[in-house]
Design a protein around this motif. Structure first.
Motif, mmCIF file in Angstrom:
data_model
loop_
_atom_site.group_PDB
_atom_site.id
_atom_site.type_symbol
_atom_site.label_atom_id
_atom_site.label_comp_id
_atom_site.label_asym_id
_atom_site.label_seq_id
_atom_site.Cartn_x
_atom_site.Cartn_y
_atom_site.Cartn_z
ATOM 1 N N TYR A 151 31.311 14.836 37.183
ATOM 2 C CA TYR A 151 30.901 13.724 36.437
ATOM 3 C C TYR A 151 30.620 13.891 34.894
ATOM 4 C CZ TYR A 151 26.584 16.907 36.005
ATOM 5 O OH TYR A 151 25.704 18.266 35.680
ATOM 6 N N PHE A 152 30.425 13.078 34.174
ATOM 7 C CA PHE A 152 30.174 13.086 32.553
ATOM 8 C C PHE A 152 28.972 12.198 32.203
ATOM 9 C CE2 PHE A 152 33.108 9.487 33.512
ATOM 10 C CZ PHE A 152 32.646 8.639 32.514
ATOM 11 N N VAL A 153 28.316 12.524 31.081
ATOM 12 C CA VAL A 153 27.372 11.634 30.569
ATOM 13 C C VAL A 153 27.696 11.426 29.043
ATOM 14 C CG1 VAL A 153 24.821 11.748 29.796
ATOM 15 C CG2 VAL A 153 25.620 12.981 32.310
ATOM 16 N N VAL A 154 27.468 10.254 28.809
ATOM 17 C CA VAL A 154 27.884 9.965 27.477
ATOM 18 C C VAL A 154 26.470 9.213 26.862
ATOM 19 C CG1 VAL A 154 30.303 9.612 27.712
ATOM 20 C CG2 VAL A 154 28.883 7.622 27.736
ATOM 21 N N GLN A 155 26.540 9.260 25.459
ATOM 22 C CA GLN A 155 25.398 8.546 24.686
ATOM 23 C C GLN A 155 25.697 7.427 23.759
ATOM 24 O OE1 GLN A 155 23.347 11.330 22.040
ATOM 25 N NE2 GLN A 155 21.531 9.725 21.603
ATOM 26 N N ASN A 156 25.246 6.319 24.083
ATOM 27 C CA ASN A 156 25.389 5.241 23.284
ATOM 28 C C ASN A 156 24.661 5.435 21.962
ATOM 29 O OD1 ASN A 156 26.029 2.710 22.332
ATOM 30 N ND2 ASN A 156 25.146 1.410 23.870
ATOM 31 N N LEU A 157 25.732 5.471 20.868
ATOM 32 C CA LEU A 157 24.935 5.659 19.411
ATOM 33 C C LEU A 157 24.549 4.232 18.759
ATOM 34 C CD1 LEU A 157 27.122 8.713 18.251
ATOM 35 C CD2 LEU A 157 24.899 8.743 19.437
ATOM 36 N N ASP A 158 25.181 3.261 19.528
ATOM 37 C CA ASP A 158 25.209 1.972 19.098
ATOM 38 C C ASP A 158 24.715 0.963 19.914
ATOM 39 O OD1 ASP A 158 25.330 -0.308 17.236
ATOM 40 O OD2 ASP A 158 27.546 -0.483 17.170
ATOM 41 N N VAL A 159 23.478 1.029 20.268
ATOM 42 C CA VAL A 159 22.836 0.066 21.351
ATOM 43 C C VAL A 159 22.993 -1.183 21.182
ATOM 44 C CG1 VAL A 159 20.966 -0.135 22.903
ATOM 45 C CG2 VAL A 159 21.722 2.197 22.486
ATOM 46 N N ARG A 160 23.393 -2.062 21.955
ATOM 47 C CA ARG A 160 23.471 -3.660 21.726
ATOM 48 C C ARG A 160 22.573 -4.088 22.762
ATOM 49 N NH1 ARG A 160 27.482 -5.234 17.893
ATOM 50 N NH2 ARG A 160 27.690 -3.616 16.456
ATOM 51 N N VAL A 161 21.282 -4.791 22.544
ATOM 52 C CA VAL A 161 20.732 -5.353 23.344
ATOM 53 C C VAL A 161 21.048 -7.098 23.341
ATOM 54 C CG1 VAL A 161 18.392 -6.235 23.852
ATOM 55 C CG2 VAL A 161 18.607 -4.257 23.013
ATOM 56 N N GLN A 162 21.326 -7.333 24.526
ATOM 57 C CA GLN A 162 21.640 -8.928 24.345
ATOM 58 C C GLN A 162 20.700 -9.797 24.144
ATOM 59 O OE1 GLN A 162 23.292 -9.646 28.505
ATOM 60 N NE2 GLN A 162 24.760 -8.117 28.428
ATOM 61 N N LYS A 163 20.954 -10.813 23.500
ATOM 62 C CA LYS A 163 19.743 -11.618 22.903
ATOM 63 C C LYS A 163 19.201 -12.456 24.165
ATOM 64 C CE LYS A 163 21.876 -12.688 18.347
ATOM 65 N NZ LYS A 163 22.811 -13.561 17.432
ATOM 66 N N SER A 164 20.185 -13.024 25.028
ATOM 67 C CA SER A 164 19.424 -13.791 26.232
ATOM 68 C C SER A 164 18.412 -12.804 26.972
ATOM 69 C CB SER A 164 20.615 -13.998 27.120
ATOM 70 O OG SER A 164 21.275 -12.962 27.570
ATOM 71 N N GLU A 165 18.552 -11.425 27.111
ATOM 72 C CA GLU A 165 17.570 -10.687 27.822
ATOM 73 C C GLU A 165 16.538 -10.665 26.895
ATOM 74 O OE1 GLU A 165 17.600 -6.369 29.807
ATOM 75 O OE2 GLU A 165 19.351 -6.823 28.758
ATOM 76 N N HIS A 166 16.665 -10.291 25.690
ATOM 77 C CA HIS A 166 15.485 -10.098 24.843
ATOM 78 C C HIS A 166 14.633 -11.395 24.654
ATOM 79 C CE1 HIS A 166 13.088 -8.289 21.679
ATOM 80 N NE2 HIS A 166 13.186 -9.213 20.779
ATOM 81 N N THR A 167 15.107 -12.354 24.604
ATOM 82 C CA THR A 167 14.572 -13.787 24.506
ATOM 83 C C THR A 167 13.993 -14.060 25.741
ATOM 84 O OG1 THR A 167 16.262 -14.402 23.087
ATOM 85 C CG2 THR A 167 14.964 -16.027 24.000
ATOM 86 N N ASN A 168 14.659 -13.795 27.088
ATOM 87 C CA ASN A 168 14.008 -14.043 28.183
ATOM 88 C C ASN A 168 12.816 -13.228 28.549
ATOM 89 O OD1 ASN A 168 15.656 -15.890 29.097
ATOM 90 N ND2 ASN A 168 16.926 -14.492 30.083
ATOM 91 N N HIS A 169 12.595 -11.967 28.153
ATOM 92 C CA HIS A 169 11.692 -10.939 27.965
ATOM 93 C C HIS A 169 10.405 -11.293 27.415
ATOM 94 C CE1 HIS A 169 9.680 -7.304 28.698
ATOM 95 N NE2 HIS A 169 9.475 -7.106 27.418
#
Length: 209
Positions: free
Chosen positions: A107-125
């Motif tokens: 297995y491997f684990v990678v870290q996302n240094l540029d997280v992109r939150v989807q607008k639709s998900e943020h708006t719905n929340h």
């Protein structure tokens, strides 16, 4: 079926391009990632590009594990994310590897240094939060309104009671039938016929003897 899977993987590899900058740093379509764990040399950039999906770009960490020569990807949030569930946080990665992955698998684990939150998900929340707040306010106002206003039946009963008190006691007249005693049988009384000049009607007057 295998041919369709292979074609799909080739198409996805053309969409998501993984380019390594050094042993730990790499990019996926220009977004920065960092390799933080690589157990048994599980990390393969080409295979990651084939299996990658846009939805994974919202996670802070991505875990890839191998099983039956197939790569599976799973996203996790950072521990600072208050909206995430405990099973979706980075602290749960080790439990995920023990419980849901094959024993001793690569297995491997990678870290996302540029997280992109989807607008639709943020708006719905955000909209869901507003809807819940509005519903709570409406429920509170309805409850307080019901407490202030008495029941309609109780209002009618109270108004009827007040009207009865204002009008005074209710007295009902009772009528009973009385059988009168004939005049001839009355003792100490006699009937005298009287007439008036202005009227032709005859009247009887009871006089005591």
């Amino acid at each position: 079926m295998k041919q369709l899977i292979a074609q799909r993987q080739e198409q996805r590899a053309d969409i998501y391009k993984v380019e390594r900058e050094d042993e730990t740093a790499f990019t996926i379509n220009g977004h920065q990632y960092r390799l933080v764990a690589n157990y048994r040399d599980a990390f393969e950039p080409d295979k990651l590009g084939e299996r990658f999906s846009t939805i994974l770009s919202k996670y802070d960490y991505i875990v890839g594990d191998w099983g039956f020569e197939q790569l599976r990807l799973k996203g996790f949030y950072a521990s600072s994310n208050k909206n995430a569930q405990k099973t979706q946080m980075e602290d749960a990665i080790q439990d995920y590897l023990y419980e849901y992955c094959n024993f001793g698998c690569a297995y491997f684990v990678v870290q996302n240094l540029d997280v992109r939150v989807q607008k639709s998900e943020h708006t719905n929340h955000r909209n869901r939060s507003k809807d819940h707040a509005v519903k709570r306010t409406q429920n509170k106002s309805e409850t307080s309104h019901q407490r202030k206003q008495p029941n309609s039946n109780n209002q009618k009963k109270q108004s009827n009671r007040s009207n009865k008190k204002a009008n005074g006691p209710q007295i009902r007249e009772r009528k009973t039938k009385v059988n009168p005693v004939p005049v001839s049988e009355r003792k100490g009384q006699t009937a005298v016929r009287t007439t008036k000049k202005q009227s032709q009607n005859q009247r009887f007057v009871i006089r005591h003897k």
